[in-house]
Design a protein around this motif. Structure first.
Motif, mmCIF file in Angstrom:
data_model
loop_
_atom_site.group_PDB
_atom_site.id
_atom_site.type_symbol
_atom_site.label_atom_id
_atom_site.label_comp_id
_atom_site.label_asym_id
_atom_site.label_seq_id
_atom_site.Cartn_x
_atom_site.Cartn_y
_atom_site.Cartn_z
ATOM 1 N N CYS A 131 0.845 -1.205 0.000
ATOM 2 C CA CYS A 131 0.000 0.000 0.000
ATOM 3 C C CYS A 131 0.876 1.249 0.000
ATOM 4 C CB CYS A 131 -0.927 -0.003 1.211
ATOM 5 S SG CYS A 131 -2.056 1.406 1.263
ATOM 6 N N PRO A 132 1.242 1.763 -1.180
ATOM 7 C CA PRO A 132 2.092 2.964 -1.241
ATOM 8 C C PRO A 132 1.494 4.157 -0.505
ATOM 9 C CG PRO A 132 1.985 1.886 -3.385
ATOM 10 C CD PRO A 132 0.981 1.189 -2.507
ATOM 11 N N GLY A 133 0.178 4.199 -0.370
ATOM 12 C CA GLY A 133 -0.450 5.307 0.331
ATOM 13 C C GLY A 133 -0.115 5.359 1.806
ATOM 14 N N LEU A 134 0.411 4.258 2.358
ATOM 15 C CA LEU A 134 0.809 4.208 3.760
ATOM 16 C C LEU A 134 2.313 4.349 3.953
ATOM 17 C CD1 LEU A 134 -1.421 1.306 5.148
ATOM 18 C CD2 LEU A 134 -1.650 3.751 5.635
ATOM 19 N N LYS A 135 3.052 4.538 2.871
ATOM 20 C CA LYS A 135 4.513 4.539 2.994
ATOM 21 C C LYS A 135 5.017 5.607 3.958
ATOM 22 C CE LYS A 135 8.823 5.024 0.428
ATOM 23 N NZ LYS A 135 9.459 5.575 -0.784
ATOM 24 N N ASP A 136 4.467 6.822 3.870
ATOM 25 C CA ASP A 136 4.950 7.904 4.738
ATOM 26 C C ASP A 136 4.574 7.694 6.200
ATOM 27 O OD1 ASP A 136 6.214 9.217 2.715
ATOM 28 O OD2 ASP A 136 4.671 10.751 2.432
ATOM 29 N N ARG A 137 3.631 6.802 6.460
ATOM 30 C CA ARG A 137 3.227 6.499 7.838
ATOM 31 C C ARG A 137 3.824 5.190 8.341
ATOM 32 N NH1 ARG A 137 -2.985 6.378 7.135
ATOM 33 N NH2 ARG A 137 -2.820 5.304 9.151
ATOM 34 N N THR A 138 4.645 4.563 7.520
ATOM 35 C CA THR A 138 5.196 3.256 7.867
ATOM 36 C C THR A 138 6.698 3.347 8.088
ATOM 37 O OG1 THR A 138 3.486 2.132 6.564
ATOM 38 C CG2 THR A 138 5.467 0.863 7.104
ATOM 39 N N VAL A 139 7.150 2.724 9.161
ATOM 40 C CA VAL A 139 8.582 2.585 9.441
ATOM 41 C C VAL A 139 8.943 1.129 9.182
ATOM 42 C CG1 VAL A 139 10.412 2.875 11.143
ATOM 43 C CG2 VAL A 139 8.379 4.338 11.236
ATOM 44 N N VAL A 140 9.825 0.901 8.230
ATOM 45 C CA VAL A 140 10.250 -0.453 7.880
ATOM 46 C C VAL A 140 11.562 -0.751 8.606
ATOM 47 C CG1 VAL A 140 10.727 -2.078 6.017
ATOM 48 C CG2 VAL A 140 9.188 -0.140 5.610
ATOM 49 N N VAL A 141 11.541 -1.751 9.453
ATOM 50 C CA VAL A 141 12.714 -2.124 10.244
ATOM 51 C C VAL A 141 13.246 -3.471 9.763
ATOM 52 C CG1 VAL A 141 13.546 -2.748 12.548
ATOM 53 C CG2 VAL A 141 11.987 -0.808 12.258
ATOM 54 N N ASN A 142 14.562 -3.555 9.625
ATOM 55 C CA ASN A 142 15.186 -4.792 9.186
ATOM 56 C C ASN A 142 16.611 -4.813 9.731
ATOM 57 O OD1 ASN A 142 15.697 -7.228 7.688
ATOM 58 N ND2 ASN A 142 14.188 -6.550 6.179
ATOM 59 N N GLY A 143 17.401 -5.778 9.309
ATOM 60 C CA GLY A 143 18.771 -5.877 9.786
ATOM 61 C C GLY A 143 19.463 -7.073 9.184
ATOM 62 N N VAL A 144 20.698 -7.285 9.595
ATOM 63 C CA VAL A 144 21.495 -8.380 9.028
ATOM 64 C C VAL A 144 21.664 -9.546 9.994
ATOM 65 C CG1 VAL A 144 22.749 -6.802 7.499
ATOM 66 C CG2 VAL A 144 23.689 -7.325 9.762
ATOM 67 N N SER A 145 21.180 -9.414 11.221
ATOM 68 C CA SER A 145 21.468 -10.408 12.257
ATOM 69 C C SER A 145 20.997 -11.808 11.899
ATOM 70 C CB SER A 145 20.814 -9.993 13.579
ATOM 71 O OG SER A 145 21.387 -8.823 14.081
ATOM 72 N N LYS A 146 19.736 -11.952 11.517
ATOM 73 C CA LYS A 146 19.140 -13.276 11.332
ATOM 74 C C LYS A 146 19.474 -13.857 9.960
ATOM 75 C CE LYS A 146 17.051 -12.318 15.243
ATOM 76 N NZ LYS A 146 17.409 -12.894 16.543
ATOM 77 N N ALA A 147 19.349 -13.037 8.915
ATOM 78 C CA ALA A 147 19.518 -13.551 7.553
ATOM 79 C C ALA A 147 20.950 -13.970 7.258
ATOM 80 C CB ALA A 147 19.076 -12.496 6.543
ATOM 81 N N TYR A 148 21.923 -13.250 7.831
ATOM 82 C CA TYR A 148 23.331 -13.492 7.497
ATOM 83 C C TYR A 148 24.109 -14.076 8.669
ATOM 84 C CZ TYR A 148 22.089 -10.441 3.601
ATOM 85 O OH TYR A 148 21.483 -9.884 2.500
ATOM 86 N N ALA A 149 23.403 -14.563 9.696
ATOM 87 C CA ALA A 149 24.064 -15.126 10.880
ATOM 88 C C ALA A 149 25.068 -14.119 11.457
ATOM 89 C CB ALA A 149 24.750 -16.450 10.550
ATOM 90 N N MET A 150 24.588 -12.901 11.683
ATOM 91 C CA MET A 150 25.437 -11.804 12.164
ATOM 92 C C MET A 150 24.884 -11.213 13.458
ATOM 93 S SD MET A 150 26.299 -9.850 8.558
ATOM 94 C CE MET A 150 27.352 -8.617 9.348
ATOM 95 N N THR A 151 24.353 -12.045 14.335
ATOM 96 C CA THR A 151 23.714 -11.528 15.548
ATOM 97 C C THR A 151 24.662 -10.681 16.387
ATOM 98 O OG1 THR A 151 24.191 -13.665 16.571
ATOM 99 C CG2 THR A 151 21.971 -13.330 15.710
#
Length: 393
Positions: A225-245
């Motif tokens: 929903c692009p209409g919610l992009k400015d109200r959305t904070v997308v959080v991610n990281g490298v810990s789980k996907a790349y075994a970099m905890t």
């Protein structure tokens, strides 16, 4: 003389996952034979090309402070990741790199939540969400789900939970602890509700995004929903996907005005993330993703063995997941049959009698359950199930 501490500290509890992992580690240190299925940490080594990039950064003298919100190289790698994987376009001033995704969420809550603000948290939830809300002065509001609903909220439930105090909705997909994830159509239906409530912000905790095996591609709300992009904070990281905890790199993408305030919080707490870890994260995000696919395949294989094995246990029910490296099992019948008080007593019983560490479901907002982490060897899983089965019998 007793030391008086801040009242806000009394509102929070130590992380249940860390507490159970520490208890299992202490028993191991005493020489006890313990299998820990409590830690949310991949059992793989960080891939070699990522480690090499860190060594190269050290040798090149990249050991000084960086910008508080991350290096330009890492921000660009994150922007490319969002464009490549999520069809989302962000500028550098819309990205904040932090010491793990947990700090990204903490920064957000401190920057956004005022006393009296309510934060909607679907349950089962990651153990830290409610306490981080309380530390920000907000009020966590639990939206309970069931195994029949695939541990997901629906539009009607969301709409009925929003009021004048609602400020934020937290979505975690695929979910810790259930492994369940929201499909595109499900996110679109939630978005239809959220569009009618412009005061409500959304944070999507996508830390397990690459560990996904559903029959359709992963989607995040801002993409759907692009209409919610400015109200959305997308959080991610490298810990789980790349075994970099242990490298401690997470990131958030949001409207530049909100990122500026989150950066302000970080500047007065930790300053920049580790410079060496940032260089390693660039290599992770820009490099060959085959290592991620291989780890995901291994997790999927373990999942497919573990779920039927849990369901074969006496008095236990477990639904399959679509990602992450967790499943969430209902032990209510087993708790009652064993004459135990609750899921906390059950996990202590299994640790003492079976030498298996699980995390009690009450910590995730779902009493009567327990979380299994299958971020361990197949042999460990098989031994753990045998021990739990013997104990339940």
């Amino acid at each position: 003389m007793p030391i008086r501490t801040a009242q806000r500290v009394s509102l929070v509890k130590p992380s249940a996952t860390i507490a159970m992992s520490m208890k299992a580690a202490a028993l191991k240190a005493e020489g006890k034979d313990v299998i820990s299925l409590s830690a949310g940490e991949p059992d793989f080594d960080t891939p070699e090309h990522i480690r090499s990039a860190a060594i190269e950064a050290i040798n090149e003298g990249k050991t000084r402070y960086t910008a508080v919100d991350g290096t330009a190289e890492l921000k660009d790698a994150i922007r490319q990741k969002f464009s490549r994987d999520n069809n989302l376009d962000y500028q550098r001033d819309q990205i904040l790199v932090s010491n793990g995704a947990k700090q990204s969420i903490y920064n957000l809550l401190q920057a956004l939540i005022d006393p009296g603000d309510e934060v909607l948290i679907p349950a089962p939830y990651w153990v830290s969400y409610p306490d981080m809300v309380r530390l920000a002065g907000g009020e966590p509001v639990t939206l309970s789900t069931t195994i029949e609903a695939e541990f997901k909220i629906n539009p009607e439930q969301l709409k009925s939970s929003i009021n004048d105090q609602t400020r934020l909705l937290i979505l975690n997909s695929p979910c810790n602890p259930t492994g369940r994830g929201y499909r595109k159509a499900e996110l679109a239906a939630l978005a239809e509700v959220l569009l009618d409530f412009p005061r409500v912000m959304i944070v999507t905790d996508d830390i397990y995004e690459p560990i996904w095996w559903a029959d359709e591609p992963f989607c995040t709300l801002a993409e759907v929903c692009p209409g919610l992009k400015d109200r959305t904070v997308v959080v991610n990281g490298v810990s789980k996907a790349y075994a970099m905890t242990g490298w401690r790199i997470g990131y958030a993408a949001a409207h530049a005005d909100l990122i500026r305030e989150m950066r302000k919080i970080q500047s007065q707490s930790t300053s920049n993330p580790c410079s060496i870890s940032q260089a390693a994260a660039v290599a992770a995000l820009n490099g060959d993703q085959q290592c991620v696919q291989q780890m995901c395949a291994a997790f999927h294989q373990r999942h497919n063995w573990l779920v039927p094995a849990i369901n074969a246990l006496s008095g236990v029910q477990c639904a399959p997941g679509e990602g992450s490296f967790y499943v969430f099992a209902d032990f209510s019948d087993a708790v009652e049959r064993l004459g135990l008080d609750d899921d906390q007593a059950l996990c202590e019983h299994l640790l003492e009698k079976a030498g298996v560490a699980l995390v009690p479901g009450g910590a995730f907002g779902a009493p009567g359950h327990a979380r299994f982490s299958f971020a361990c060897s197949q042999d460990s899983l098989e031994q753990a199930i045998d021990r739990i089965g013997d104990t339940l019998r």
